[in-house]
Design an enzyme around this catalytic site. Structure first.
Site, PDB file in Angstrom:
ATOM      1  N   ARG A 174       9.602   9.022  51.678  1.00 27.31           N
ATOM      2  CA  ARG A 174      10.091   7.884  50.907  1.00 27.31           C
ATOM      3  C   ARG A 174      11.551   8.071  50.525  1.00 27.31           C
ATOM      4  NH1 ARG A 174       6.294   5.804  46.296  1.00 27.31           N
ATOM      5  NH2 ARG A 174       6.816   7.761  45.280  1.00 27.31           N
ATOM      6  N   PRO A 179      12.026  20.774  50.168  1.00 28.35           N
ATOM      7  CA  PRO A 179      10.593  20.726  49.856  1.00 28.35           C
ATOM      8  C   PRO A 179      10.225  21.755  48.794  1.00 28.35           C
ATOM      9  CG  PRO A 179      11.004  20.939  52.237  1.00 28.35           C
ATOM     10  CD  PRO A 179      12.284  21.227  51.529  1.00 28.35           C
ATOM     11  N   GLY A 215       9.158  15.452  40.094  1.00 29.49           N
ATOM     12  CA  GLY A 215       8.656  16.707  39.557  1.00 29.49           C
ATOM     13  C   GLY A 215       8.491  16.622  38.057  1.00 29.49           C
ATOM     14  N   SER A 216       8.583  17.767  37.403  1.00 32.28           N
ATOM     15  CA  SER A 216       8.310  17.830  35.967  1.00 32.28           C
ATOM     16  C   SER A 216       9.421  17.176  35.163  1.00 32.28           C
ATOM     17  CB  SER A 216       8.150  19.284  35.534  1.00 32.28           C
ATOM     18  OG  SER A 216       9.403  19.938  35.488  1.00 32.28           O
ATOM     19  N   THR A 217       9.054  16.731  33.970  1.00 30.39           N
ATOM     20  CA  THR A 217      10.034  16.077  33.096  1.00 30.39           C
ATOM     21  C   THR A 217      11.125  17.052  32.659  1.00 30.39           C
ATOM     22  OG1 THR A 217       8.376  14.501  32.321  1.00 30.39           O
ATOM     23  CG2 THR A 217      10.300  14.836  30.918  1.00 30.39           C
ATOM     24  N   GLY A 245      13.557  17.460  35.495  1.00 26.44           N
ATOM     25  CA  GLY A 245      14.287  16.219  35.703  1.00 26.44           C
ATOM     26  C   GLY A 245      15.352  15.976  34.655  1.00 26.44           C
ATOM     27  N   GLU A 303      11.710  10.711  39.082  1.00 24.48           N
ATOM     28  CA  GLU A 303      10.307  10.328  38.948  1.00 24.48           C
ATOM     29  C   GLU A 303       9.602  11.559  38.403  1.00 24.48           C
ATOM     30  OE1 GLU A 303       6.599  10.531  39.460  1.00 24.48           O
ATOM     31  OE2 GLU A 303       6.975  10.377  41.617  1.00 24.48           O
ATOM     32  N   CYS A 327       0.899  12.487  39.495  1.00 25.37           N
ATOM     33  CA  CYS A 327       1.612  11.952  38.334  1.00 25.37           C
ATOM     34  C   CYS A 327       1.049  10.609  37.904  1.00 25.37           C
ATOM     35  CB  CYS A 327       3.100  11.839  38.637  1.00 25.37           C
ATOM     36  SG  CYS A 327       3.462  10.926  40.146  1.00 25.37           S
TER      37      CYS A 327
END
Length: 479
Positions: A157, A173, A225-227, A230, A247, A281
């Site tokens: 995506r 990745p 991934g994790s907040t 991010g 995201e 998620c």
């Protein structure tokens, strides 16, 4: 093609490379080695950025039709290799083979969609009086940081939209699942100019990403991934701005209204919760059931949960694989223990799953349903990321919406009901970027995907997805 594709997992400047070090990729169900991958560092990452910058002018100027044709051909190659790609994903991620194949096929559809969006990413001419042009230009070299839980669809995506927009992209990745990502890059990069698509595998993501973020030539980052991670990426833009799509975590509610089709709602909730062992998620993390139908709904849900079959993802009949690692299992156990201590009851599961055959040594946990949950428990305030579903009772529709919104996250929500006006009112008041009505899988290429609040910013997919890789340029002319 490299002589040893199991370790030459770095695509830099059109060449497949190894690195000075490698790392082991393990099957999370058996803990047995699957392969080894190249362990890149900052040097390789910056070499990839050099190549991306060199490739940018020509790729930016390549006709959208030509870019779209290349992506469409790559989608066809992904479909042709779906079985082997799915087996590879199951081996390193653990999800059941049917789920893995579904993700591969979804990835091909996402690439088709990106190709078409590239054709449609045009500007506009404004009205004659005071008019001008609005041009759209690719932002420049991009970095795509992808997660282990959906290692194919998230990579495709991001990379597909970047490439369709005219941006060279470096893919990183997750270290747990580098193999299927590498194979997808091989299929997409075939026929692309060197440097347009590159891949970096590493066990040192912070070192690699920090080196790239320190270089102002990198113009775009897309992260899933994790907040915590991010938000750290967003802080890196304090000194110089860079387009950043995030995201991040979710804490998805599902609301079952008292006019819902209860068997269909039970099936939908179970699918939305336990796919990928709850490691999604957008997995349902909190289930709100209206009091008048609670007693009728719960047995239907428990019947669905009882039908799930844990095991190795490649074994026939398996519908629930392992957690990715024992850190994830520890969190699941901590959440269940806290809920029970605070008064919840275990209606199904509630413990580690003991495999009936030897060889399965991974972090398995039984599909679990907790009743009597309340909003003070850890499982009510933190994303569990595992196969545990707490159930809450509510009386009024507004109460369910208020409790569903009482979180710092806003990625996905689910509503099950039949009255159009009532469902619409509920959807409208939910503060989430993605809302599913009477269905468990709300992600598709045609719809924008992303969250509100601490679940992220910008969107992927839909007609909005390509916007994250394009800048608008206003042109006012007098000739």
């Amino acid at each position: 093609m490299p002589e040893d594709p199991s370790t030459a997992t770095l695509l830099i400047g059109g060449e497949w490379r190894t690195a000075d070090a490698t790392f082991e990729v393990v099957d999370p169900a058996t803990l047995e080695p699957v392969a080894r991958a190249a362990d890149a560092g900052p040097r390789e990452a910056l070499a990839a950025l050099d190549a991306a910058c060199a490739a940018f002018p020509a790729w930016r100027d390549t006709a959208a039709e030509e870019r779209a044709t290349a992506l469409g051909a790559a989608a066809a190659r992904i479909r042709a290799g779906a079985d082997s790609l799915a087996a590879l994903m199951t081996a390193e991620n653990g999800k059941p083979l049917a789920e893995a194949r579904g993700e591969i096929m979804s990835s091909a559809r996402m690439l088709d969609w990106a190709a078409e969006e590239g054709r449609r990413a045009s500007g506009r001419v404004t009205p004659r009086a005071g008019g001008g042009l609005v041009l759209r230009a690719p932002v420049g070299p991009a970095l795509a940081i992808t997660p282990w839980n959906f290692p194919a669809s998230m990579l495709v995506r991001k990379a597909g939209l970047a490439l369709a927009a005219g941006c060279p992209v470096i893919v990183k990745p997750a270290e747990q699942t580098p193999l299927v990502g590498t194979e997808l890059v091989r299929l997409i990069a075939d026929g692309l100019p060197p440097g347009v698509l590159q891949s970096i595998t590493t066990t040192r993501p912070k070192d690699v990403v920090d080196a790239l973020l320190a270089d102002r030539r990198l113009r775009k980052v897309s992260f899933t991934g994790s907040t915590d991670v991010g938000l750290g990426l967003l802080r890196s833009t304090a000194d110089h701005l860079r387009r950043t799509s995030l995201e991040m975590g979710g804490h998805s509610p599902a609301i079952v209204l008292d006019d819902a089709d209860l068997p269909a709602a039970a099936a939908g909730v179970a699918a939305a919760k336990f796919a990928n062992a709850g490691q999604s998620c957008i997995a349902v993390n909190r289930l709100f059931v209206q009091r008048p139908v609670y007693d009728a709904f719960l047995p239907l849900l428990l019947e669905r949960v009882a039908a799930l079959r844990p095991g190795h993802g490649a074994d026939e009949g398996t519908t629930l694989g392992p957690l990715i690692d024992f850190a994830g299992l520890d969190k699941v156990e901590r959440h269940v223990a806290d809920a029970v201590k605070r008064g919840a009851s275990v209606a199904a599961g509630g413990r580690r799953w003991e495999p009936p055959r030897p060889g399965l040594a991974g972090a398995f946990y039984e599909p679990t349903v907790l009743t009597g949950a309340d909003d003070t428990m850890l499982i009510s305030t933190e994303e569990t990321f595992g196969p545990v579903l707490p159930v809450y009772v509510f009386d009024e529709d507004g109460e369910a919406v208020e409790r569903a919104n009482a979180t710092d996250y806003g990625l996905a929500a689910y509503v099950f009901g039949s009255g159009l006006a009532r469902v619409w009112r509920t959807v409208d008041r939910l503060d989430f970027g993605v809302v599913a009505v009477n269905e468990p899988f709300p992600v598709r290429p045609e719809l924008p995907f992303g969250g509100t609040k601490n679940s992220g910013q910008e969107r992927e997919g839909g007609s909005e997805g390509i916007d994250a890789y394009l800048e608008s340029k206003s042109v006012s002319m007098r000739l």
